[in-house]
Design a protein around this motif. Sequence first.
Motif, mmCIF file in Angstrom:
data_model
loop_
_atom_site.group_PDB
_atom_site.id
_atom_site.type_symbol
_atom_site.label_atom_id
_atom_site.label_comp_id
_atom_site.label_asym_id
_atom_site.label_seq_id
_atom_site.Cartn_x
_atom_site.Cartn_y
_atom_site.Cartn_z
ATOM 1 N N GLU A 97 40.053 -3.531 -11.935
ATOM 2 C CA GLU A 97 39.474 -2.182 -12.070
ATOM 3 C C GLU A 97 40.504 -1.129 -11.676
ATOM 4 N N LEU A 98 41.322 -1.484 -10.668
ATOM 5 C CA LEU A 98 42.381 -0.567 -10.258
ATOM 6 C C LEU A 98 43.378 -0.379 -11.405
ATOM 7 N N GLY A 99 43.723 -1.508 -12.050
ATOM 8 C CA GLY A 99 44.620 -1.430 -13.209
ATOM 9 C C GLY A 99 44.037 -0.527 -14.282
ATOM 10 N N VAL A 100 42.726 -0.712 -14.560
ATOM 11 C CA VAL A 100 42.064 0.131 -15.557
ATOM 12 C C VAL A 100 42.185 1.598 -15.165
ATOM 13 N N GLY A 101 41.854 1.883 -13.896
ATOM 14 C CA GLY A 101 41.880 3.271 -13.429
ATOM 15 C C GLY A 101 43.252 3.898 -13.595
ATOM 16 N N ILE A 102 44.304 3.171 -13.182
ATOM 17 C CA ILE A 102 45.655 3.721 -13.267
ATOM 18 C C ILE A 102 46.016 4.041 -14.712
ATOM 19 N N THR A 103 45.774 3.067 -15.610
ATOM 20 C CA THR A 103 46.160 3.296 -16.997
ATOM 21 C C THR A 103 45.366 4.430 -17.619
ATOM 22 N N VAL A 104 44.042 4.434 -17.405
ATOM 23 C CA VAL A 104 43.214 5.472 -18.030
ATOM 24 C C VAL A 104 43.650 6.856 -17.556
ATOM 25 N N ALA A 105 43.808 7.001 -16.229
ATOM 26 C CA ALA A 105 44.198 8.310 -15.719
ATOM 27 C C ALA A 105 45.549 8.723 -16.284
ATOM 28 N N SER A 106 46.537 7.813 -16.250
ATOM 29 C CA SER A 106 47.867 8.238 -16.703
ATOM 30 C C SER A 106 47.898 8.515 -18.197
ATOM 31 N N VAL A 107 47.202 7.687 -18.992
ATOM 32 C CA VAL A 107 47.250 7.936 -20.440
ATOM 33 C C VAL A 107 46.607 9.278 -20.765
ATOM 34 N N LEU A 108 45.480 9.582 -20.092
ATOM 35 C CA LEU A 108 44.837 10.870 -20.376
ATOM 36 C C LEU A 108 45.773 12.020 -20.019
ATOM 37 N N ILE A 109 46.486 11.878 -18.897
ATOM 38 C CA ILE A 109 47.421 12.942 -18.515
ATOM 39 C C ILE A 109 48.561 13.030 -19.535
ATOM 40 N N VAL A 110 49.058 11.858 -19.948
ATOM 41 C CA VAL A 110 50.124 11.841 -20.966
ATOM 42 C C VAL A 110 49.668 12.564 -22.232
ATOM 43 N N ILE A 111 48.450 12.236 -22.657
ATOM 44 C CA ILE A 111 47.944 12.852 -23.891
ATOM 45 C C ILE A 111 47.794 14.360 -23.697
ATOM 46 N N TYR A 112 47.299 14.746 -22.514
ATOM 47 C CA TYR A 112 47.158 16.175 -22.250
ATOM 48 C C TYR A 112 48.521 16.864 -22.301
ATOM 49 N N TYR A 113 49.524 16.269 -21.669
ATOM 50 C CA TYR A 113 50.870 16.844 -21.694
ATOM 51 C C TYR A 113 51.340 17.042 -23.136
ATOM 52 N N ALA A 114 51.157 15.982 -23.932
ATOM 53 C CA ALA A 114 51.655 16.049 -25.311
ATOM 54 C C ALA A 114 50.949 17.165 -26.088
ATOM 55 N N PHE A 115 49.624 17.275 -25.905
ATOM 56 C CA PHE A 115 48.865 18.293 -26.638
ATOM 57 C C PHE A 115 49.210 19.698 -26.127
ATOM 58 N N ALA A 116 49.273 19.830 -24.797
ATOM 59 C CA ALA A 116 49.544 21.150 -24.235
ATOM 60 C C ALA A 116 50.945 21.614 -24.617
ATOM 61 N N ASN A 117 51.852 20.660 -24.723
ATOM 62 C CA ASN A 117 53.209 20.981 -25.114
ATOM 63 C C ASN A 117 53.251 21.584 -26.522
ATOM 64 N N GLN A 118 52.415 21.026 -27.410
ATOM 65 C CA GLN A 118 52.298 21.579 -28.760
ATOM 66 C C GLN A 118 51.847 23.034 -28.690
ATOM 67 N N PHE A 119 50.908 23.244 -27.769
ATOM 68 C CA PHE A 119 50.357 24.583 -27.641
ATOM 69 C C PHE A 119 51.437 25.555 -27.168
ATOM 70 N N GLU A 120 52.226 25.133 -26.163
ATOM 71 C CA GLU A 120 53.258 26.024 -25.619
ATOM 72 C C GLU A 120 54.320 26.339 -26.671
ATOM 73 N N THR A 121 54.673 25.317 -27.501
ATOM 74 C CA THR A 121 55.744 25.559 -28.462
ATOM 75 C C THR A 121 55.234 26.206 -29.739
ATOM 76 N N ASN A 122 54.035 25.836 -30.173
ATOM 77 C CA ASN A 122 53.523 26.354 -31.446
ATOM 78 C C ASN A 122 52.655 27.584 -31.293
ATOM 79 N N GLY A 123 51.854 27.557 -30.229
ATOM 80 C CA GLY A 123 50.802 28.556 -30.113
ATOM 81 C C GLY A 123 51.329 29.959 -29.861
ATOM 82 N N ASN A 124 52.505 30.054 -29.229
ATOM 83 C CA ASN A 124 52.996 31.390 -28.877
ATOM 84 C C ASN A 124 54.009 31.916 -29.878
#
Lengths: 330, 116, 493
Positions: free
Chosen positions: A303-330
């Motif tokens: 369960e700890l393994g699940v938690g670590i991966t889920v949290a990090s992947v969601l953060i990774v995905i957020y970074y990738a999406f937000a990065n698009q916003f910073e470069t494209n959106g402005n």
Amino acid sequence: MELAVNIVLLSLLVTTAAALVLVRGLLASIMLTSIYGLLSASFFVIMDAVDVAFTEAAVGAGVSPLLLLLSVAVIGRHEARNAGARPLFAVLLVGITGALLIVGTLDMPAFGRADAPAHLHVAPRYLLLSGEETGIPNVVTSVLASYRAYDTLGEVIVIFTAGVAVILILASGTHRGSARPHSAPVDTKDPHTILQVVSKTMIPFMLLFAFYVQFHGDYGPGGGFQAGVIFASGIILYGLLYGLPAICRVIRPPVVELCSALGVLVYGVTGILSMLQGRPFLDYSVLADDPIRAQQIGIMVIELGVGITVASVLIVIYYAFANQFETNGN
Amino acid sequence: MDILSHFNYWVVVVLMMLGFFIVIARGNLIKKLIGLNIFQTSVFIFYISTGKVIGGSAPVLSSDIQLYSNPLPHVLILTAIVVGIATTSVGLALVLRIYRAYGSIEQDEILEQSRQ
Amino acid sequence: MISHLAVLPVLLPLVGAPACVVLRRPGAAWAFACGVAFLAFVAASHLLVQTRELGVISYALGGWAAPWGIEYRIDLLNALVLVLVSAMGMTVLLASRASVRGEVDPSRHSLFYVAYLLCLAGLLGIVATGDAFNLFVFLEISSLATYALVACGRDRRALIAAFNYLIMGTIGATFILIGIGFLYMTTGTLNMLDLAVRLPQLGESQTVFAAYAFIVVGVCLKLALFPLHLWLPGTYTQAPSIVTAFLAATATKVALYVLVRFSFSVFHLETSRLALSLEAIFITLGVVAAFAGSLVAIYATDLKRGLAWSSIAQVGYMAISVGIGTAAGLQAGLIHLFNHALMKGALFLAVAAYVLRVGGTTFRELRGIGQRMPLTTAAFVVGGLSLIGIPGTAGFISKWYLVMAAMESERWLLAFLVVASSLLTAVYIWRFIEVAYLEKPESGKASPQKPAGMLLTCTLLLALANLYFGFDTRLPVSTSAGAAANLLGARTP
């Protein structure tokens, strides 16, 4: 009473879905999607599926609308009126599929019957014996993390794959013949002072709650996946209010990427430990002398393994999406 | 056959088909993903409905409860929800790249550009 | 001490992929991935040897006996497919380095190999598992990885192809999920063997019929059987050449395996009331696919696109063999599954080499390529001859068994149509030979890129395999005969 709630919720679900078919405009559609997620989570509570309800509330009304909103912030909320409309073809295809489904339901056992075949064959063992075999009251957790632990490893790999895929797709690099997109009219330099102050006090509690959910899954609804989502939400909230550069300074992207792999490896190595001692993959009995203790340790670690991966992947995905916003959106 | 006994299933079929319709009939790529989302969530609702036992309670063992709902569909759907959000995020990542490359996310505008 | 052989082919790439993330240097990631794929192939080969000697091998994951836990159940059929998929996965990966360097954005190389391993693990997991829901999970692992790999293509149309594939693939997977739900509802189990035992006790059930229908439609979407093939041409054309070679040699084969497994091991199609109408559907769709795919391939102006349409035609032959439904028919289908992987592997690797040298795959760009790249083009021609079914190549064996199976079940017209459609194959292969050897190259536009040794070696190796399995047919023929007999024969465990 239960029946009445059931009917009301189902009617609301149909209404929401129908509204989604009719409405034009992406922002309204996203709102309706998250309502749909919330309604289905409530429905799952009525159906006694509390763990699923928890997850659906976090995903259907949380993560997925968030990702949709981030995308719309880059792209703009406009939806063309008659773009790609093939209504006749669609109605035909949907009609045939629906008819086939209805035919399929005719021979089904009646809803809610305790003597339906689904409740008589494999499931009774879980309800009767999982308490003795794993020592964990929440049967959903013991089936998820022990009897069908291999499916859950697959689930973690799916999440990990999604992380890898999103980075691969959004990593810098332009395609031949790319057009310059019009920039979306969004202003990020807006100071949200009140929100910042409020959230700063909230985030520690969110992270604390994530740990509670992580380790409480044995007794009630919760577990690694939900904990991971909540933990990531705390981090993402910080990112939304203070901007991507600020959060990237605190938690550096390469570290998060490594963590996403680390969670999978924690899970996988637990399984391999069993193999090294001559037991099948993911057989927890080698982890301790007492079989119940062994199950509990195994379940906690994976369960700890699940938690670590889920949290990090969601953060990774957020970074990738937000990065698009910073470069494209402005 | 009692109408009520299958009412849930039929409503769920309607939900699935509404989602499926959005996927096929709409040209906006984000709307397609939303439709896909609804379609999948409706399948989850179907699974969870099959696990319900009337009069049963949530499958958390306790000495004073006799009848539980079936935990197995819950486990399956927990996995399926994760698969669903994974697909959505990959799909959205593709949409963002498509927008960067074509300047549009409407299917027919993209097709037009591709033909040139 | 129990044998872990059953789980190793899947587990190695599954755990190898996250471990590969640690390796930031693309060269290291590639070498590591090759090592993992090689070990998976070794494990799969041992597994095949063991199933041939000992029969079915069952492995209870987590130590929980089926149907409560998840079971890996390896018989001749999935052992053969495991060997095939891991072998092709390994060969294409070995060949990939130069081609990936040429076609994929440099910032993504190391993650490209991670995604490749994930895709391989997903495909192998689909084949090895004996649990219907576990199959769905691994299907999604391989699908998600595939979407990302396809999107790595150079042209922006790769993104559209990947998105369309994502939509159709997810619809297919959701259909499969619906089917599995219906099955669980009527039987209370997810284990395939358990399902096979319990389904006949239900008699004629509409729910079971709908379950089968949804699973078949979902799988046929993945298989790209006409008319559910719409995602395939774009995906194969726009994906990086290495990804196309990998998908063409493995993904559709795995989908065919799932179709056969569900149709015969789980649902006993051959004894069902529906058998006759389904036979007719598979055979009709297969024949239409074989002709339509080949005809479009003849008119294609791009080699990669032409070969993609040829894959649709070849899937048609496999559908025909499932439709025939006799032991001979299934055997023919499995032999073609094996041989077609070798053919398309060789052909698409040659295409990868062309892309590396001349930068594209239109016939205009490929004029006179035979003189400039004699070995690669020779390998392509061998693969092409095998695709047509010229005696002396593996393709001939496939066609021979398919025609014999059709004649044995007294379908004379079908046998004729199979032979006739092969002539269409000859037309488009000839068109390429004409372009490659008889036309003058466009002057001046040779890229200075160094020839890729590994790529050439692997292409030649697969071409030689096409010749080898044209003479020594023992491995595919005897294994598939046993597998087909198992599928139709003894029901009880």
